[in-house]
Structures are given as structure tokens and as C-alpha cells.
Design an enzyme around this catalytic site. Structure first.
Site, PDB file in Angstrom:
ATOM      1  N   GLU A   1      14.121  14.178  12.408  1.00  0.00           N
ATOM      2  CA  GLU A   1      14.097  12.784  12.867  1.00  0.00           C
ATOM      3  C   GLU A   1      15.118  12.505  13.964  1.00  0.00           C
ATOM      4  OE1 GLU A   1      15.053   9.721   9.992  1.00  0.00           O
ATOM      5  OE2 GLU A   1      16.433  11.042   8.954  1.00  0.00           O
TER       6      GLU A   1
ATOM      7  N   LYS B   1      15.413   1.185  10.989  1.00  0.00           N
ATOM      8  CA  LYS B   1      16.194   1.312   9.752  1.00  0.00           C
ATOM      9  C   LYS B   1      15.493   0.677   8.559  1.00  0.00           C
ATOM     10  CE  LYS B   1      20.065   2.383   7.672  1.00  0.00           C
ATOM     11  NZ  LYS B   1      20.058   3.832   7.409  1.00  0.00           N
TER      12      LYS B   1
ATOM     13  N   GLU C   1      15.031  17.160   2.310  1.00  0.00           N
ATOM     14  CA  GLU C   1      15.898  16.176   2.966  1.00  0.00           C
ATOM     15  C   GLU C   1      16.530  16.775   4.226  1.00  0.00           C
ATOM     16  OE1 GLU C   1      16.270  13.186   3.114  1.00  0.00           O
ATOM     17  OE2 GLU C   1      18.265  12.825   3.914  1.00  0.00           O
TER      18      GLU C   1
ATOM     19  N   HIS D   1       2.778  31.695   0.379  1.00  0.00           N
ATOM     20  CA  HIS D   1       1.444  31.092   0.248  1.00  0.00           C
ATOM     21  C   HIS D   1       0.958  30.497   1.566  1.00  0.00           C
ATOM     22  CE1 HIS D   1       1.433  31.821  -4.012  1.00  0.00           C
ATOM     23  NE2 HIS D   1       2.642  31.264  -4.103  1.00  0.00           N
TER      24      HIS D   1
ATOM     25  N   ASN E   1       8.782 -11.328  12.966  1.00  0.00           N
ATOM     26  CA  ASN E   1       8.880  -9.997  12.364  1.00  0.00           C
ATOM     27  C   ASN E   1       7.799  -9.929  11.303  1.00  0.00           C
ATOM     28  OD1 ASN E   1       9.695  -7.618  11.108  1.00  0.00           O
ATOM     29  ND2 ASN E   1      11.358  -8.599   9.981  1.00  0.00           N
ATOM     30  N   GLY E   2       7.037  -8.835  11.263  1.00  0.00           N
ATOM     31  CA  GLY E   2       5.979  -8.704  10.257  1.00  0.00           C
ATOM     32  C   GLY E   2       4.611  -8.702  10.909  1.00  0.00           C
TER      33      GLY E   2
ATOM     34  N   LYS F   1      16.222  15.240   8.015  1.00  0.00           N
ATOM     35  CA  LYS F   1      17.385  14.879   8.856  1.00  0.00           C
ATOM     36  C   LYS F   1      17.284  15.563  10.221  1.00  0.00           C
ATOM     37  CE  LYS F   1      18.736  12.023   7.353  1.00  0.00           C
ATOM     38  NZ  LYS F   1      18.143  11.545   6.173  1.00  0.00           N
TER      39      LYS F   1
ATOM     40  N   TRP G   1      10.073  -3.633  17.349  1.00  0.00           N
ATOM     41  CA  TRP G   1       9.527  -2.329  16.955  1.00  0.00           C
ATOM     42  C   TRP G   1       8.027  -2.563  16.945  1.00  0.00           C
ATOM     43  CZ3 TRP G   1       6.552  -0.138  13.041  1.00  0.00           C
ATOM     44  CH2 TRP G   1       6.641   1.248  12.913  1.00  0.00           C
TER      45      TRP G   1
ATOM     46  N   CYS H   1      11.618  -4.944  13.357  1.00  0.00           N
ATOM     47  CA  CYS H   1      11.989  -5.959  14.339  1.00  0.00           C
ATOM     48  C   CYS H   1      13.207  -6.738  13.826  1.00  0.00           C
ATOM     49  CB  CYS H   1      10.888  -6.974  14.628  1.00  0.00           C
ATOM     50  SG  CYS H   1       9.402  -6.247  15.298  1.00  0.00           S
TER      51      CYS H   1
ATOM     52  N   ARG I   1      16.829  -2.114  13.823  1.00  0.00           N
ATOM     53  CA  ARG I   1      15.549  -2.531  13.253  1.00  0.00           C
ATOM     54  C   ARG I   1      14.382  -2.321  14.217  1.00  0.00           C
ATOM     55  NH1 ARG I   1      16.177  -5.795   8.766  1.00  0.00           N
ATOM     56  NH2 ARG I   1      14.057  -6.516   9.025  1.00  0.00           N
TER      57      ARG I   1
HETATM   58  C1  F6R Z   1      15.580   8.798   6.885  1.00  0.00           C
HETATM   59  C2  F6R Z   1      15.466   7.433   6.476  1.00  0.00           C
HETATM   60  C3  F6R Z   1      14.184   6.934   5.902  1.00  0.00           C
HETATM   61  C4  F6R Z   1      14.471   5.955   4.744  1.00  0.00           C
HETATM   62  C5  F6R Z   1      13.166   5.302   4.271  1.00  0.00           C
HETATM   63  C6  F6R Z   1      13.371   4.405   3.072  1.00  0.00           C
HETATM   64  O1  F6R Z   1      16.866   9.114   7.332  1.00  0.00           O
HETATM   65  O2  F6R Z   1      16.381   6.678   6.620  1.00  0.00           O
HETATM   66  O3  F6R Z   1      13.357   7.963   5.489  1.00  0.00           O
HETATM   67  O4  F6R Z   1      15.064   6.651   3.700  1.00  0.00           O
HETATM   68  O5  F6R Z   1      12.620   4.556   5.319  1.00  0.00           O
HETATM   69  O6  F6R Z   1      14.280   3.394   3.359  1.00  0.00           O
HETATM   70  P1  F6R Z   1      15.002   2.558   2.215  1.00  0.00           P
HETATM   71  O7  F6R Z   1      15.894   3.474   1.468  1.00  0.00           O
HETATM   72  O8  F6R Z   1      15.716   1.472   2.944  1.00  0.00           O
HETATM   73  O9  F6R Z   1      13.909   2.017   1.332  1.00  0.00           O
END
Ligand code: F6R
Length: 584
Positions: A470, A579, A463, A486, A97-98, A467, A71, A2, A27
Site C-alpha cells: 500500500e 484513512k 499484514e 500449491h 461526504n458519502g 504494509k 476522495w 472525504c 480522508r
Molecule cells: C491499512 C489500513 C486499512 C485499515 C482498514 C480498516 O494500513 O489502514 O486496511 O485497516 O481500512 O480501517 P479501520 O480499522 O479504521 O476500520
């Protein structure tokens, strides 16, 4: 998650908050809302959907305004659950927020006193609790009293019809004040007010700010006024703008040559000192989530390979299970782009309780993680706006690679290799973009994509899958090449795409795995240095000693971007994600 944004000052308050919220949409973006004081009354506007898509006029001429982009945690996505939440007498508005852990208890007490609740949110207890407490005290005293009752981690901003103050408070959720001549901002992060001022006061836990003509800050534990000076943030506004690119994602993918160079522009003595601490520690833990976790996992292979040093890589949300192994001789390296990820902060607090040493690698200056660490290595990636971590991933990896080389006594060599990687990345972005876009066109309607890698390429496969899934919502799964047989091989049939990532060390073995897939009809895509007739599609990655993880992920980030475009997904704001993950 949020986003919170509030404004009091000489500008058009609702418009300023509206613009601030747009910058905070990363956010949370399922709904948004605003409360403002106009002609002595609290008024609100609440909408479901993205703020950027709202094209009607917002009300003007307000004295001040508070806004929120949501969010969802408690309650469905609808206007009733969007913030601000109002008190029963409609005189108090709160954004939050929270999570309020004890909200059910508070709600039951208030219901016993005759209060009605219209939303399913935990937030709605706050304005009502303030209303109840205002029976006997002023707005600010009532907020103080209410904060004492509330348990959990949160940041709140409240306004009341009976006062001209904006009150902001925080406990384990981020909140920053922006300071300028005759105007004040409250925000979840500094970037949202950087276009107006770069002077900020970073609020600490259990602090409350009362914003009127001046700002008063109160330490809630000691119930006393404290003085905090505004500091310059050291981030620039242009970084947070798209600068001619269509989306932040492609902008941020494209700027990785520069961001990697900034990441490794560290003080040599400082990095070598950190490498000494790694050497001397009795147990080293890398702690992180999501993409940052993949960077740590990748680095752990490098530590094994070039330093012959075992480092534990633990998901922050699982770290509590390792607490018995922590002592004052343990070194915890927490890696986080935002520095606000709740799981990472919890893990660090666990380590703190055991008196372990904490070093963090963080992108956002002044974030919570920077303040609970013994030492901080700045990632210097610049502001990352797209929800997907791209340039922050390569910056994390570059720093961890540099530390590994420093531990091996080869700082200069590491530096040289990373610089060369940054150059190769730039070349790939300009030379291979078209070819990657055509690959995305071929893959856009696939249900699944598998990605395999061995050794250093295994974390890259994880990774890559993250990418792709998501942002394009195609199911993508990354796995170690050796694991296919396996179980997952059962899913390979005619035309199923499999991306094979390899490094020079793993070439031979991964080709065996590739053959196993090819003979079952898989559509083979190679992202590596060695072209072979196994592949139906091939993207050449320059071979550079131990640097493939840093380089290979970039064309896959590009592939993810184009997949999102072909599938009409929002590249900057994937559904259900945010984010900064400030919930557990
Ligand atoms: C994926 C992504 C998330 C963050 C994760 C940790 O693209 O952005 O998987 O890597 O939420 O976030 P931070 O690095 O801010 O702790």
C-alpha cells in the site's frame, strides 16, 4: 471518505478552513475546494491535487467558509467534480461526504424542471434540490425538505447567499461540531479542530445543526429542536502533530512502545468481564477490515493456542453471509481504528438486528462504532494520521492478546509478556533501523515481494504484504508457508525476494519452505529469532512466547517506510487510499 471542515467565528475563516482541510487530508486527497461568503456573495475556490502542495494565496476577509477534501466516488478527479458544488443560480454551495443512493432519480426530476448539471457527482443534486425547495421556503426549511428526499449515507454542509447560516446534517457519515467562545467548527473528525478547542458536540444520525451566532440542533425525524451539551474530547493536539519527524508514518511507527503500553492500561475487571462474555457466548465473531482484520486473525490463532476456543474471524464486508448464524447469544467483537468504516458499521447493524451483543475495540473516541456498541474497549493508540495503520495495529493486537490471556486465566502473564514486547519493539526501532534501510535499498526496484509465515506468523505475513504494497506500490503477497507449493512457487525465480517470518513453534516447518525457495534462486530474507545460512539477509527478532506477531510487524513497517522513501512515494498518503473508509 472525504473530509469536511467549516468555520464561522472571529478568525480568518478561509485560512482556518484551509488549515482544517490540511489536517483532514488523510480522508481523501485527490482534490479540494472551499466556498465562502464575502461581500454578500458566495465564492468558491477548487483545485486538483493535495492541499498541502498549494502554495498560492487564498482569498481573505470572508464572513464564513466551508471546505472539502475529496476522495472520488462519483466522477473523475477534476475541478468540476471537486466540492463545493453550486446550485444553478450559484447562490447555494454544498460539500458532501458519502453517497446519495437516489441521486439519479433526483437529477432526472430536476432536469425535467430545467436544471443543468455540470459535474458527474451525486453531490450536485443537493444544492439544486435546495434551490428548488427555496422557491417556497427559507434556507433552513429547504435544506430540511431536501434531506427528506435524499436516500443513502451522507454528511453535508450547505451555505446560501440569502442566509447567514451554515447548515450541517448527517446520516450514517461522521460529523462533529467544535465549540468555542464566539466560534463554531464543523468537521469530519475532532482532530481537525483540536488546536482551537477540545469541546465538541458529536452529531447523531438524522440531526441537523444550524450555525449562526448560536448553534441550534434539530432532530429531523421528530422535526424538533434538541439540546446537546458540548463535551471535552480527551485527546490532545500534540498527538496530531509530526513532532520533529519527517512523516507521520515514521512518527507513528516510532511511538509504538508508548501506544502499546497505553493500550494495555485497561481496567482489569473490565477486561476479565469481557473474557467471561467470550467464554459464555454461543458463537464469537471478530469482525473488521484490512489491517484490523489481520489483528483479529492473529488473535484467533492465539485463542486457539492458549484458550482452546474457536472464534470466527470474518471480513466485515462479508459478514452479511453469516447472519443466519447470529442469535441473541452471539457475541460480535468489532475492531476498527477509525470506528467509521462503513463495512464494519453495516456488519454491526446486521448483528444488532439479530439482537447479538456488540463489543467494539476502537481508537477514535466518539466515533459511530462506539455509539452503536454495547461496550467499547478504547484502543488508546492516540491519533493516527498516516493512512497506514501501524500503531493502531499493535494496539489492537495487544488488547486482543490481553483478552486471550484473560480468557486463559493468565491476565498477569499476558500483561507481562506484552510489556516486554513493547520494550523489544523500542530496541528494534533504535538498533535495526539502518539495517532495515539497507534492505529497503536492495529491494526498492523489485517487482514482487513474497512473505511467508506459518501459524501465528501467517497473519503477520498478510499484514506485512499489505504494509509493503500500500505504501511502496511493489506487488507484495503474503501467504502461509504450506501454500507455496500449491501454486505460488511457480513465480519464484532467480533473485525474487521472499521474506520468511517465523515463530518458535513454526521454525522447523518454515525452514523447509525456505529451502524450497532457496533452491529455486529466491533472495531469502529472514525476520525471525533463528539465524540460518538459508538467509541472504537477516533481521533478528527476539523470541518471546506468543508475542512474535506483535514484535515482528514493526521492522516490516519500517521496511515499508523506507521502500516508500526510496521509491518517492508519499508515506502518509498512498494513492487511491483514505484513512477512514466510509464507502461500501
Ligand atoms: C491499512 C489500513 C486499512 C485499515 C482498514 C480498516 O494500513 O489502514 O486496511 O485497516 O481500512 O480501517 P479501520 O480499522 O479504521 O476500520
Amino acid at each position: 471518505m472525504c473530509g469536511i471542515f467549516a468555520y464561522k467565528g472571529k478568525r480568518n475563516a478561509t485560512k482556518t478552513v484551509f488549515e482544517g482541510l490540511k489536517k483532514l487530508e488523510y480522508r481523501g486527497y485527490d482534490s479540494w475546494g472551499m466556498a465562502f461568503k464575502k461581500q454578500g456573495k458566495i465564492q468558491t475556490i477548487k483545485k486538483v491535487g493535495k492541499i498541502a502542495e498549494f502554495n498560492k494565496k487564498i482569498p481573505e476577509n470572508a464572513d464564513y467558509a466551508i471546505g472539502h477534501t475529496r476522495w472520488a466516488t462519483h466522477g473523475k478527479v477534476n475541478e468540476k467534480n471537486a466540492h463545493p458544488q453550486l446550485s444553478n443560480n450559484k447562490k447555494i454551495a454544498v460539500i458532501h461526504n458519502g453517497i446519495i443512493d437516489n441521486y439519479m432519480k433526483i437529477k432526472n426530476i430536476l432536469m425535467g424542471k430545467g436544471y443543468n448539471f455540470k459535474s458527474q457527482t451525486d453531490t450536485e443534486v443537493i444544492p439544486n434540490l435546495i434551490q428548488e425547495n427555496m422557491k417556497k421556503s427559507s434556507f433552513r426549511e429547504a435544506v430540511k425538505k431536501s434531506l427528506k428526499t435524499m436516500e443513502g449515507s451522507f454528511a453535508i454542509v450547505a451555505i446560501s447567499q440569502d442566509s447567514n447560516e451554515i447548515i450541517a446534517a448527517k446520516k450514517m457519515s461522521p460529523l462533529v461540531l467544535g465549540i468555542n467562545d464566539n466560534e463554531s467548527f464543523v468537521s469530519s473528525d475532532v482532530a481537525a479542530f483540536l488546536s482551537y478547542t477540545d469541546k465538541a458536540i458529536i452529531m447523531d444520525d438524522n440531526e441537523m445543526a444550524v450555525i449562526d451566532e448560536d448553534i441550534e440542533i434539530i432532530n429531523l425525524k421528530e422535526n424538533k429542536k434538541i439540546t446537546k451539551k458540548a463535551k471535552s474530547i480527551g485527546m490532545n493536539y500534540e498527538e496530531a502533530e509530526k513532532g520533529g519527524f519527517k512523516h507521520f508514518l515514521i512518527k507513528e511507527i516510532s511511538e509504538q512502545e508508548e501506544s502499546i503500553m497505553r493500550a494495555i492500561n485497561q481496567d482489569r475487571e473490565f477486561i476479565e468481564n469481557i473474557s467471561k462474555q467470550i467464554d459464555n457466548a454461543f458463537g464469537v465473531f471478530f469482525v473488521s477490515c484490512g489491517t484490523s482484520y489481520h489483528a483479529c486473525l492473529s488473535a484467533s490463532y492465539l485463542f486457539s493456542k492458549i484458550v482452546k476456543k474457536h472464534v470466527n474471524v470474518v471480513l466485515a464486508s462479508e459478514f452479511i453471509n453469516y447472519k443466519h448464524f447470529l442469535t441473541e447469544n452471539t457475541l460480535v467483537i468489532a475492531v476498527s481504528q477509525s470506528g467509521e468504516t462503513a463495512d464494519v458499521l453495516d456488519a454491526v447493524r446486521t448483528a444488532r438486528e439479530k439482537n447479538s451483543r456488540i463489543i467494539s475495540i476502537v481508537n477514535v473516541p466518539g466515533s459511530s462504532l462506539t455509539r452503536i456498541s454495547d461496550e467499547v474497549i478504547p484502543m488508546n493508540a492516540g491519533q493516527e494520521v498516516s493512512v497506514l495503520s501501524t500503531k493502531s495495529y499493535t494496539s489492537q493486537l495487544a488488547i486482543l492478546t490481553l483478552i486471550a490471556y484473560a480468557c486463559a486465566g493468565k491476565y498477569e502473564k499476558g500483561l507481562g509478556l506484552i510489556r516486554k514486547s513493547a520494550y523489544y519493539i523500542k530496541k528494534i526501532i533504535s538498533n535495526d533501523r539502518k539495517k532495515i534501510k539497507s534492505l529497503a535499498k536492495k529491494l526498492k526496484d523489485k517487482r514482487d515481494i513474497f512473505i511467508i509465515g506459518r501459524g501465528l506468523a501467517f497473519p503477520s505475513a498478510l499484514e506485512a504484504a499489505l504494509k509493503i504494497k500500500e505504501v511502496s506500490y511493489i506487488h507484495a503477497e503474503g501467504l502461509a508457508g504450506g501454500e507455496l507449493k500449491h501454486g505460488t512457487l511457480a513465480l519464484i525465480e532467480e533473485g525474487v525476494p521472499v521474506i520468511v517470518i517465523s515463530t518458535s513453534d513454526s521454525e522447523a516447518n518454515i525452514e523447509n519452505n525456505a529451502n524450497e525457495i532457496k533452491s529455486r534462486g529466491g533472495f531469502m530474507i529472514g525476520f525471525n529469532s533463528h539465524e540460518s545460512n538459508i538467509y541472504d539477509y537477516f533481521i533478528k527478532i527476539p523470541s518471546l512466547e506468543n508475542m512474535e506477531p506483535l514484535i515482528t510487524i514493526v521492522p516490516i513497517q519500517l521496511l515499508s517506510y523506507y521502500l516508500a522513501l526510496y521509491r518517492k512515494c508519499d508515506p502518509d498518503k498512498p494513492r487511491n487510499l483514505a484513512k477512514s473508509v466510509t464507502v461500501r
